[in-house]
Design a protein around this motif. Structure first.
Motif, PDB file in Angstrom:
ATOM      1  N   GLU A  51       0.910  -1.271  -0.029  1.00  0.00           N
ATOM      2  CA  GLU A  51      -0.067   0.013   0.183  1.00  0.00           C
ATOM      3  C   GLU A  51       0.851   1.117   0.242  1.00  0.00           C
ATOM      4  N   ASP A  52       2.102   1.175   0.720  1.00  0.00           N
ATOM      5  CA  ASP A  52       2.935   2.239   0.725  1.00  0.00           C
ATOM      6  C   ASP A  52       3.442   2.553  -0.379  1.00  0.00           C
ATOM      7  N   LEU A  53       3.838   1.412  -1.391  1.00  0.00           N
ATOM      8  CA  LEU A  53       4.497   1.526  -2.601  1.00  0.00           C
ATOM      9  C   LEU A  53       3.649   2.274  -3.757  1.00  0.00           C
ATOM     10  N   LEU A  54       2.300   1.427  -3.589  1.00  0.00           N
ATOM     11  CA  LEU A  54       1.180   1.961  -4.615  1.00  0.00           C
ATOM     12  C   LEU A  54       1.025   3.319  -4.287  1.00  0.00           C
ATOM     13  N   LEU A 113      -4.894   7.961  -2.930  1.00  0.00           N
ATOM     14  CA  LEU A 113      -5.821   7.881  -1.801  1.00  0.00           C
ATOM     15  C   LEU A 113      -6.436   6.499  -1.547  1.00  0.00           C
ATOM     16  N   LEU A 114      -6.881   5.931  -2.675  1.00  0.00           N
ATOM     17  CA  LEU A 114      -7.329   4.598  -2.597  1.00  0.00           C
ATOM     18  C   LEU A 114      -6.337   3.511  -2.327  1.00  0.00           C
ATOM     19  N   SER A 115      -5.053   3.964  -2.126  1.00  0.00           N
ATOM     20  CA  SER A 115      -4.146   2.878  -1.971  1.00  0.00           C
ATOM     21  C   SER A 115      -3.788   2.978  -0.370  1.00  0.00           C
ATOM     22  N   LYS A 116      -3.696   4.317  -0.009  1.00  0.00           N
ATOM     23  CA  LYS A 116      -3.375   4.623   1.395  1.00  0.00           C
ATOM     24  C   LYS A 116      -3.241   6.012   1.719  1.00  0.00           C
ATOM     25  N   GLU A 117      -3.937   6.341   2.707  1.00  0.00           N
ATOM     26  CA  GLU A 117      -4.156   7.664   2.931  1.00  0.00           C
ATOM     27  C   GLU A 117      -3.128   8.728   3.043  1.00  0.00           C
ATOM     28  N   MET A 118      -1.894   8.099   2.994  1.00  0.00           N
ATOM     29  CA  MET A 118      -0.696   8.966   3.213  1.00  0.00           C
ATOM     30  C   MET A 118      -0.893  10.009   2.083  1.00  0.00           C
TER      31      MET A 118
END
Length: 595
Positions: free
Chosen positions: A160-163, A201-206
């Motif tokens: 998720e962080d990579l994406l 955003l749909l990968s991770k809220e970061m």
């Protein structure tokens, strides 16, 4: 007849050919470096959250049937462990499973390729901003080699962080290409930027910080020809002139936040350790940020789980050091702005992109290496500019500073690379990872609980029990440790102890379906049918698609003589899993009895 002579290449063609080679050489070098650094990670097994998200996720075997759940609250069942709504990350696991099944090589290959792509995007972004290929190359190399990124690359469940970083970088690159003089000059690139922002955003809220980074860029670098200024008038004028441009990113961000916190909010997010009041989280924030800065400069003693806590009081030595450093860096950045807006931009990229893990809105785990994946891009950019300045300029006539700087960056990259390759080996398998982690982080309940699970998988049950008990001693709210103790005791026939541990897990987290299901099985096997029915019903309420619980609920109803209710449950099983032979056979037998 004389053979026709081939036309000689013109000077322009030679120049174009040379330019093309020059453009591709840094990218090729970065790709080779990535492959070399992470080649030994391709043989690693599943570790950490990979088991919950992939290996033990029964829904991943039925991607088509699970697809509707990506758009409603049952997502948190099929995502098997995701704390918040990250459907693209979950979808990536499903797609990889469809290709390679449970072969970890395919998942690790995807992670390495994704990291490789991100390294290239970092190079292209820095080059797009600075128009300096050498500086961009240094930034890309530091990002490729930095050991703190090994967690995100080696743990598949952290894709998720990579994406998120991949889409974040693409969104920003297309943003820079889409506007001139405050206007949307290229609608295609603008729409692509918004699309990649949403995908991030749909990968991770970061990824939520992208609009702030765009504003930062407009204020610091975009109008570099203007005299250096950061006045309130400039800020207001920029916001006014770019209001239409910013509106698209604001709309996408608000759309995601409405999904994240209202429409598809995970109720399990409320289950988290207490890390102080809001006031404490604010006054200790500089020290929290300083911990990330230290890890960026000195990636040593890396660990899979950090024990997080705030200092006992504001005037503790560690807090004062952190506060002084971060406050000093923020003030220094204002003076740096007059000489290098790009370094200023890199510093504040780091600060801004870390915002989601500042713990102002409490999160379960406020400190982890993977959180630095996007912020580190700003760090790499600032470091690259400093070294490029030193390498390309002499600071005195007698001392070749550029040579010393070249040696320094080579040494740093070599050290980073050595640590990265060695750290990949720590992620070889669960036993290796958590045996290492209980040494580097002995106070971690997650480390001891995960080591217990590694022992349990190898049949070393007494060692597993000791590890689980240590995890509970460190944090009595570790419901997974209670559950796993229950599994061991149930396997050993110690049903009283098993029930006690399952009940403790459920008391801590009533939404933990595994404990509810296993508790129902014990009641069922003991002939306590009504108690079993109650447990199975709780499971089906929490996870309507859990066909195993429905099947067992049907069996319990049948044993109570409630054949109509039993048949209803088995029919629901077949709606979820049409190939379920057990449910089909149960229906046939039940109808024979009722007929």
């Amino acid at each position: 007849m004389n053979p026709k002579k081939q036309p000689r290449p013109t000077a322009a063609r030679k120049a174009i050919s040379k330019l093309t080679a020059t453009r591709w050489l840094p990218i090729t070098l970065l790709m080779i470096v990535c492959i070399v650094l992470y080649f030994n990670s391709l043989s690693n097994k599943f570790v950490y959250d990979d088991y919950a998200v992939i290996v033990e996720n029964k829904y991943i075997q039925h991607p088509v049937k699970s697809f509707p759940s990506f758009f409603n609250h049952s997502y948190f069942n099929i995502a098997a462990g995701e704390a918040s709504y990250r459907p693209l990350a979950t979808l990536s696991y499903y797609l990889i499973y469809a290709i390679v099944g449970l072969n970890p090589f395919g998942y690790h290959l995807f992670s390495v390729l994704l990291h490789l792509a991100n390294v290239v995007w970092v190079y292209l972004l820095v080059n797009l901003i600075l128009k300096q290929r050498f500086t961009a190359l240094i930034a890309g190399l530091v990002f490729a080699c930095h050991p703190v990124l090994t967690e995100a690359v080696n743990c598949i469940a952290f894709n998720e962080d990579l994406l998120a970083a991949c889409f974040y970088l693409l969104a920003f690159i297309f943003c820079l290409k889409s506007s001139t003089n405050g206007l949307i000059s290229d609608r295609k690139n603008y729409v692509l930027s918004l699309l990649f922002f949403l995908l991030g955003l749909l990968s991770k809220e970061m990824a939520i910080t992208l609009p702030a980074i765009i504003v930062l860029y407009d204020l610091s670098i975009k109008n570099e020809a203007d005299p250096p200024s950061f006045s309130l008038h400039l800020i207001l004028a920029t916001l006014k002139n770019r209001m239409l441009f910013y509106a698209g990113y604001l709309a996408v961000g608000l759309f995601y936040l409405s999904i994240r916190f209202i429409l598809l909010h995970n109720p399990e997010e409320s289950i988290k350790p207490f890390f102080g009041s809001l006031w404490e989280r604010v006054i200790f924030l500089p020290g929290h940020i300083f911990s990330f800065i230290k890890l960026s400069f000195f990636p040593v003693n890396l660990t899979a789980d950090y024990v997080f806590s705030y200092p006992h009081h504001f005037f503790s030595a560690s807090n004062l050091i952190g506060f002084s450093f971060v406050a000093g860096l923020a003030v220094l950045s204002v003076f740096i702005f007059k000489h290098s807006r790009a370094i200023f931009f890199g510093i504040w990229w780091f600060f801004i992109t870390l915002f989601p893990v500042y713990n102002l809105i409490t999160i379960y785990n406020p400190f982890a290496e993977r959180y630095l994946y996007i912020p580190l891009i700003g760090f790499c950019m600032a470091v690259a500019i400093v070294f490029n300045t030193l390498i390309t300029k002499r600071l005195s006539e007698t001392v070749p500073i550029q040579i010393l700087s070249s040696v320094a960056i080579i040494v740093i990259l070599s050290l980073y690379s050595t640590v990265t390759i060695a750290r990949n080996r720590d992620w070889k398998d669960n036993l290796t990872l958590w045996s290492k982690t209980v040494i580097t982080s002995p106070g971690s309940t997650i480390a001891h609980g995960s080591l217990g699970r590694a022992y349990q998988d190898q049949g070393r049950l007494q060692e597993a029990i000791r590890s689980y008990k240590k995890a509970i001693e460190l944090y009595p709210g570790n419901y997974k440790a209670f559950h796993n103790l229950g599994v061991i005791y149930a396997g050993q026939g110690a049903l009283k102890e098993a029930v006690a541990n399952y009940k403790r897990a459920v008391d801590i987290n009533p939404a933990f379906v595994e404990a509810q299901f296993n508790l129902g099985n014990i009641y069922h096997n003991q002939g306590l049918l009504e108690a079993a029915v109650q447990q199975y019903r709780k499971v089906t309420e929490l996870d309507p698609a859990d066909f195993e619980a429905r099947n067992n609920l049907g069996v319990a109803y049948a044993k109570q003589g409630k054949m109509d209710k039993a048949i209803v449950q088995w029919e629901k099983v077949l709606m979820i899993d049409p190939q379920n032979e057990s449910a089909a056979d149960n229906i046939r037998k039940a109808k024979e009895v009722t007929d």
